[in-house]
Design a protein around this motif. Structure first.
Motif, PDB file in Angstrom:
ATOM      1  N   MET A 102      60.063 -20.798  10.186  1.00 49.49           N
ATOM      2  CA  MET A 102      59.786 -19.456   9.700  1.00 49.49           C
ATOM      3  C   MET A 102      60.803 -18.488  10.311  1.00 49.49           C
ATOM      4  O   MET A 102      61.011 -18.481  11.516  1.00 49.49           O
ATOM      5  N   PRO A 103      61.464 -17.676   9.485  1.00 51.25           N
ATOM      6  CA  PRO A 103      62.504 -16.784  10.008  1.00 51.25           C
ATOM      7  C   PRO A 103      61.927 -15.724  10.924  1.00 51.25           C
ATOM      8  O   PRO A 103      60.785 -15.294  10.787  1.00 51.25           O
ATOM      9  N   ALA A 104      62.737 -15.279  11.871  1.00 53.89           N
ATOM     10  CA  ALA A 104      62.308 -14.240  12.800  1.00 53.89           C
ATOM     11  C   ALA A 104      62.168 -12.910  12.057  1.00 53.89           C
ATOM     12  O   ALA A 104      62.964 -12.580  11.175  1.00 53.89           O
ATOM     13  N   GLU A 105      61.140 -12.161  12.432  1.00 51.91           N
ATOM     14  CA  GLU A 105      60.889 -10.859  11.800  1.00 51.91           C
ATOM     15  C   GLU A 105      61.679  -9.781  12.546  1.00 51.91           C
ATOM     16  O   GLU A 105      61.115  -8.867  13.163  1.00 51.91           O
ATOM     17  N   THR A 106      63.011  -9.889  12.469  1.00 54.58           N
ATOM     18  CA  THR A 106      63.853  -9.004  13.290  1.00 54.58           C
ATOM     19  C   THR A 106      63.685  -7.540  12.933  1.00 54.58           C
ATOM     20  O   THR A 106      63.695  -6.674  13.814  1.00 54.58           O
ATOM     21  N   ALA A 107      63.537  -7.228  11.651  1.00 55.94           N
ATOM     22  CA  ALA A 107      63.377  -5.829  11.252  1.00 55.94           C
ATOM     23  C   ALA A 107      62.078  -5.257  11.820  1.00 55.94           C
ATOM     24  O   ALA A 107      62.033  -4.100  12.262  1.00 55.94           O
ATOM     25  N   HIS A 108      61.021  -6.074  11.796  1.00 56.03           N
ATOM     26  CA  HIS A 108      59.737  -5.632  12.330  1.00 56.03           C
ATOM     27  C   HIS A 108      59.852  -5.309  13.819  1.00 56.03           C
ATOM     28  O   HIS A 108      59.400  -4.252  14.280  1.00 56.03           O
ATOM     29  N   TRP A 109      60.521  -6.202  14.552  1.00 50.69           N
ATOM     30  CA  TRP A 109      60.605  -6.003  15.999  1.00 50.69           C
ATOM     31  C   TRP A 109      61.552  -4.860  16.361  1.00 50.69           C
ATOM     32  O   TRP A 109      61.320  -4.131  17.327  1.00 50.69           O
ATOM     33  N   ALA A 110      62.592  -4.678  15.552  1.00 48.16           N
ATOM     34  CA  ALA A 110      63.494  -3.548  15.800  1.00 48.16           C
ATOM     35  C   ALA A 110      62.766  -2.225  15.579  1.00 48.16           C
ATOM     36  O   ALA A 110      62.918  -1.269  16.351  1.00 48.16           O
ATOM     37  N   ALA A 111      61.952  -2.162  14.527  1.00 46.41           N
ATOM     38  CA  ALA A 111      61.195  -0.947  14.252  1.00 46.41           C
ATOM     39  C   ALA A 111      60.188  -0.678  15.361  1.00 46.41           C
ATOM     40  O   ALA A 111      59.991   0.466  15.781  1.00 46.41           O
ATOM     41  N   TRP A 112      59.544  -1.744  15.844  1.00 43.72           N
ATOM     42  CA  TRP A 112      58.562  -1.593  16.919  1.00 43.72           C
ATOM     43  C   TRP A 112      59.242  -1.056  18.182  1.00 43.72           C
ATOM     44  O   TRP A 112      58.700  -0.176  18.857  1.00 43.72           O
ATOM     45  N   ALA A 113      60.414  -1.556  18.487  1.00 42.14           N
ATOM     46  CA  ALA A 113      61.109  -1.132  19.700  1.00 42.14           C
ATOM     47  C   ALA A 113      61.436   0.358  19.668  1.00 42.14           C
ATOM     48  O   ALA A 113      61.516   1.009  20.721  1.00 42.14           O
ATOM     49  N   ASN A 114      61.607   0.918  18.475  1.00 37.45           N
ATOM     50  CA  ASN A 114      61.987   2.324  18.347  1.00 37.45           C
ATOM     51  C   ASN A 114      60.823   3.253  18.039  1.00 37.45           C
ATOM     52  O   ASN A 114      61.022   4.457  17.875  1.00 37.45           O
ATOM     53  N   ASN A 115      59.615   2.689  17.963  1.00 34.88           N
ATOM     54  CA  ASN A 115      58.475   3.509  17.552  1.00 34.88           C
ATOM     55  C   ASN A 115      57.226   3.195  18.364  1.00 34.88           C
ATOM     56  O   ASN A 115      56.147   2.975  17.822  1.00 34.88           O
ATOM     57  N   GLU A 116      57.370   3.165  19.670  1.00 27.95           N
ATOM     58  CA  GLU A 116      56.204   2.915  20.515  1.00 27.95           C
ATOM     59  C   GLU A 116      55.209   4.055  20.365  1.00 27.95           C
ATOM     60  O   GLU A 116      55.588   5.230  20.403  1.00 27.95           O
ATOM     61  N   PRO A 117      53.929   3.756  20.180  1.00 27.61           N
ATOM     62  CA  PRO A 117      52.931   4.829  20.072  1.00 27.61           C
ATOM     63  C   PRO A 117      52.807   5.607  21.377  1.00 27.61           C
ATOM     64  O   PRO A 117      53.187   5.130  22.447  1.00 27.61           O
ATOM     65  N   LYS A 118      52.258   6.771  21.281  1.00 29.67           N
ATOM     66  CA  LYS A 118      51.917   7.551  22.462  1.00 29.67           C
ATOM     67  C   LYS A 118      50.517   7.113  22.886  1.00 29.67           C
ATOM     68  O   LYS A 118      49.542   7.343  22.182  1.00 29.67           O
ATOM     69  N   TRP A 119      50.443   6.445  24.022  1.00 27.64           N
ATOM     70  CA  TRP A 119      49.166   5.901  24.466  1.00 27.64           C
ATOM     71  C   TRP A 119      48.323   7.002  25.104  1.00 27.64           C
ATOM     72  O   TRP A 119      48.718   7.622  26.092  1.00 27.64           O
ATOM     73  N   GLU A 120      47.167   7.221  24.525  1.00 23.45           N
ATOM     74  CA  GLU A 120      46.206   8.166  25.078  1.00 23.45           C
ATOM     75  C   GLU A 120      44.864   7.455  25.158  1.00 23.45           C
ATOM     76  O   GLU A 120      44.391   6.877  24.165  1.00 23.45           O
ATOM     77  N   TRP A 121      44.244   7.501  26.339  1.00 22.46           N
ATOM     78  CA  TRP A 121      43.012   6.750  26.564  1.00 22.46           C
ATOM     79  C   TRP A 121      41.821   7.689  26.637  1.00 22.46           C
ATOM     80  O   TRP A 121      41.962   8.859  27.028  1.00 22.46           O
ATOM     81  N   PRO A 122      40.648   7.219  26.268  1.00 22.87           N
ATOM     82  CA  PRO A 122      39.453   8.077  26.252  1.00 22.87           C
ATOM     83  C   PRO A 122      39.212   8.757  27.595  1.00 22.87           C
ATOM     84  O   PRO A 122      39.474   8.182  28.661  1.00 22.87           O
ATOM     85  N   GLY A 123      38.717   9.989  27.516  1.00 19.75           N
ATOM     86  CA  GLY A 123      38.383  10.729  28.723  1.00 19.75           C
ATOM     87  C   GLY A 123      39.574  11.139  29.557  1.00 19.75           C
ATOM     88  O   GLY A 123      39.420  11.479  30.736  1.00 19.75           O
TER      89      GLY A 123
END
Length: 294
Positions: free
Chosen positions: A1-22
């Motif tokens: 199965m080919p590597a999902e390089t586009a998916h991982w490149a997009a993830w590397a540039n779009n990390e969510p802003k982590w905010e936790w309850p309370g």
């Protein structure tokens, strides 16, 4: 199965802003795989004929789980126990005790089969019999899955996807919640890592040997990773086995770790499903959580 390089490149540039309850600074999950005798059974008939080895595995449900449940009750915490179907059938009172403590039960196969060496039928049975066994002892249908033996096959990957779990905890591709992708399959992943698992520090076997580490070594690694996660504002997932961490001197370090974290008060310590529901809108904004997805 080919590597999902586009998916991982997009993830590397779009990390969510982590905010936790309370307004908490970090999310900590400490989870437990209640394998009991399924781990040696999964290693073949030779292991099934070793009563001493089986008795060591049984320590999980005889001593380990009760100690853990007592600790979490004292600290007023709930967590996730991944329970193989065979364990649920053999020790239904353990499932009852876990549920009475307000904890989540996750899917962990039926008899801890090493799926990379199993037929498609056997892999399907691991999923289906696991669901059925938990249902038969009164557990809610699990919304989370962790693959036994530390490895996933592409066949089981597809079975897990088709079962509609809310989250998976079988991959190691990040140290934050993320989307694991293989072709058209996407899983909301709450990752683990061997360095955050108690087995490499303490596991020993009469056939394979082992060099158990001081309990303080496990504590130092876990505490250091936690502090790094806290500095980055992310989640850290610690994986434990009641027959391993439930031994007295090791359990003392687990108690020390959790007591220290709770006393500071800036960590969110959820179940895995609570964590998954919280991060899902960040990772899958066009999906959203639906109750009863599985």
């Amino acid at each position: 199965m080919p590597a999902e390089t586009a998916h991982w490149a997009a993830w590397a540039n779009n990390e969510p802003k982590w905010e936790w309850p309370g307004g908490k600074k970090v999310a900590l999950t400490v989870t437990f795989d209640v394998d009991a005798e399924t781990a040696p059974y999964a290693m073949g008939d030779a292991y099934a004929a070793k009563p001493s080895r089986l008795s060591e595995a049984r320590f999980s449900v005889i001593r380990g789980v009760p100690r853990i449940l007592d600790l979490f009750k004292r600290l007023e915490l709930q967590t996730t126990f991944f329970v193989p179907g065979w364990t649920a059938e053999a020790y239904p009172h353990v499932v009852e005790a876990i549920l009475e403590g307000g904890h989540e039960i996750g899917h962990h196969g039926y008899v801890h089969t090493k799926v990379t060496e199993a037929s498609l039928e056997a892999q399907r049975n691991e999923i289906e019999r696991g669901f059925k066994a938990l249902e038969n002892v009164g557990a809610p249908r699990p919304v989370g899955y962790r693959n036994p033996m530390g490895e996933m096959s592409f066949e089981t990957l597809e079975l897990v996807h088709n079962a509609g779990f809310l989250y998976d905890s079988s991959f190691l591709g990040d140290d934050r919640p993320y989307i694991e992708k293989f072709g058209e399959i996407e899983l909301l992943e709450l990752p683990w890592h061997w360095s955050l698992d108690d087995w490499p520090y303490f596991g020993v076997d009469t056939d394979f040997g082992g060099t158990p580490q001081p309990a303080s070594a496990w504590y130092e690694v876990i505490r250091s990773e936690y502090e790094q996660a806290r500095a980055e504002g992310r989640n850290v997932n610690v994986v434990c086995h009641p027959e391993i961490i439930g031994r007295g001197y090791r359990f003392a370090q687990l108690e020390r770790f959790l007591t220290e974290i709770v006393s500071v008060g800036d960590a969110w310590i959820p179940t895995m499903s609570e964590l998954a529901k919280h991060v899902e809108p960040l990772l899958l904004p066009n999906v959203g959580h639906k109750e009863g997805r599985v």
